[in-house]
Design an enzyme around this catalytic site. Structure first.
Site, PDB file in Angstrom:
ATOM      1  CB  THR A  15      -8.016   8.234  -5.028  1.00  0.00           C
ATOM      2  OG1 THR A  15      -9.311   7.640  -5.042  1.00  0.00           O
ATOM      3  CG2 THR A  15      -7.998   9.479  -5.895  1.00  0.00           C
ATOM      4  CG  MET A  92     -14.617   2.332 -14.318  1.00  0.00           C
ATOM      5  SD  MET A  92     -15.404   1.742 -12.796  1.00  0.00           S
ATOM      6  CE  MET A  92     -17.036   2.414 -13.025  1.00  0.00           C
ATOM      7  CG  HIS A 111     -19.774  -1.812  -5.871  1.00  0.00           C
ATOM      8  ND1 HIS A 111     -19.870  -1.515  -7.214  1.00  0.00           N
ATOM      9  CD2 HIS A 111     -20.987  -1.516  -5.329  1.00  0.00           C
ATOM     10  CE1 HIS A 111     -21.091  -1.077  -7.487  1.00  0.00           C
ATOM     11  NE2 HIS A 111     -21.782  -1.061  -6.357  1.00  0.00           N
ATOM     12  CD  GLU A 145     -22.662 -14.958 -10.987  1.00  0.00           C
ATOM     13  OE1 GLU A 145     -21.909 -14.786 -10.006  1.00  0.00           O
ATOM     14  OE2 GLU A 145     -22.657 -16.007 -11.666  1.00  0.00           O
ATOM     15  CG  ASP A 147     -20.949  -4.459  -8.866  1.00  0.00           C
ATOM     16  OD1 ASP A 147     -19.706  -4.450  -8.944  1.00  0.00           O
ATOM     17  OD2 ASP A 147     -21.660  -3.622  -9.443  1.00  0.00           O
ATOM     18  CD  GLU A 174     -12.408  11.425   4.713  1.00  0.00           C
ATOM     19  OE1 GLU A 174     -13.181  12.274   4.197  1.00  0.00           O
ATOM     20  OE2 GLU A 174     -12.068  11.411   5.903  1.00  0.00           O
ATOM     21  CB  ALA A 175     -15.295   5.135   3.936  1.00  0.00           C
TER      22      ALA A 175
HETATM   23  C1  GAR Z   1     -14.101   4.194  -6.582  1.00  0.00           C
HETATM   24  O1  GAR Z   1     -15.139   4.881  -5.938  1.00  0.00           O
HETATM   25  C2  GAR Z   1     -14.462   2.734  -6.726  1.00  0.00           C
HETATM   26  O2  GAR Z   1     -15.191   2.221  -5.650  1.00  0.00           O
HETATM   27  C3  GAR Z   1     -15.302   2.759  -7.978  1.00  0.00           C
HETATM   28  O3  GAR Z   1     -14.655   3.668  -8.821  1.00  0.00           O
HETATM   29  C4  GAR Z   1     -13.966   4.637  -8.036  1.00  0.00           C
HETATM   30  C5  GAR Z   1     -12.522   4.675  -8.485  1.00  0.00           C
HETATM   31  O4  GAR Z   1     -11.860   5.738  -7.914  1.00  0.00           O
HETATM   32  N1  GAR Z   1     -15.413   1.468  -8.564  1.00  0.00           N
HETATM   33  C6  GAR Z   1     -16.468   1.056  -9.245  1.00  0.00           C
HETATM   34  O5  GAR Z   1     -17.432   1.746  -9.427  1.00  0.00           O
HETATM   35  C7  GAR Z   1     -16.344  -0.358  -9.780  1.00  0.00           C
HETATM   36  N2  GAR Z   1     -17.615  -0.824 -10.217  1.00  0.00           N
HETATM   37  P1  GAR Z   1     -10.287   5.774  -7.926  1.00  0.00           P
HETATM   38  O6  GAR Z   1      -9.839   5.573  -9.366  1.00  0.00           O
HETATM   39  O7  GAR Z   1      -9.949   7.159  -7.444  1.00  0.00           O
HETATM   40  O8  GAR Z   1      -9.775   4.702  -7.024  1.00  0.00           O
END
Ligand code: GAR
Length: 219
Positions: A15, A92, A111, A145, A147, A174-175
């Site tokens: 998204t 991920m 993040h 490192e 995040d 959403e943000a």
């Molecule tokens: C998002 O919330 C992003 O911030 C998080 O994974 C989600 C992906 O959603 N990222 C992490 O946790 C990275 N460590 P999306 O596939 O719908 O964009």
């Protein structure tokens, strides 16, 4: 002016990728998405990219014995596609210092927390458990490192009475969809640069004391 050729790495829904694709569909946006790579087969984000006419590829990390071998393939593919800048959007997989250094200051991540709070996973659950009243998301340059790295922008949302990890996650996401394109725009316009380990912004982008999203350069 030439637009910054951007590659996006994803693992899932995509998204945030969609938010970047939507922003870049406007030719006046200073970055264009030229390549999307997923490390998970059938990641829905791949279909989003194809629908937007962007080259989408699956590179299966399980086929590589060493992390760096997978990353060499990533690096090679990004370069073949003319990528100049990389955005991680729900990717991920931890990247090794080899890849991070290779793309230093040309690699950003989103993040789902207000870093440096809640690095790692399960950020919404941990925010609720800790009793914070404000939560949110951060876009930052990537460092070896996890995040860590110079912060480009943050978006804050309230934690409301009765929130569950799902309702809070929806509000943060959403943000994120506003924050990520805004931050990519800022770096593509060269208005946010890393100096001495921190992101310095042009004077006209000086952070607003209340919320970074009300910064004129992050709208
Ligand atoms: C998002 O919330 C992003 O911030 C998080 O994974 C989600 C992906 O959603 N990222 C992490 O946790 C990275 N460590 P999306 O596939 O719908 O964009």
């Amino acid at each position: 002016m030439a637009r910054l050729k951007t590659g996006v790495l994803i693992s899932g829904k995509g998204t945030n990728l969609q938010a970047l694709l939507d922003a870049a569909a406007d030719e006046s946006f200073p970055a264009e998405i030229v390549n999307v790579i997923a490390n998970k087969a059938g990641a829905p984000g791949l279909e989003r990219a194809r629908k937007a006419g962007v080259k989408a590829q699956f590179i299966d990390h399980t086929l590589f014995q060493e992390r760096e071998d997978f990353e060499k393939k990533l690096d090679e593919t990004l370069r073949e596609n003319g990528v100049q800048f990389v955005a991680l959007a729900g990717f991920m997989r931890i990247l090794t210092p080899w890849f991070v250094d290779k793309w230093k200051d040309r690699l950003i991540n989103i993040h789902p927390s207000l870093l440096p709070a809640f690095k790692g996973v399960h950020t919404h659950e941990r925010a609720l458990e800790s009793g914070v009243r404000v939560h949110g998301a951060t876009v930052h340059y990537v460092r070896p490192e996890m995040d860590e790295g110079p912060i480009i922008g943050q978006a804050a949302v309230p934690v409301l009475a009765g929130d569950t990890k799902e309702t809070l996650a929806d509000r943060v996401l959403e943000a994120e969809h506003k924050l990520y394109p805004a931050c990519l725009k800022l770096v593509a316009e060269n208005k946010a640069r890393v100096t001495a380990g921190l992101v310095r912004m042009d004077k006209d982008c000086a952070p607003d004391p209340h919320t970074v999203l009300s910064n004129p350069c992050l709208r």
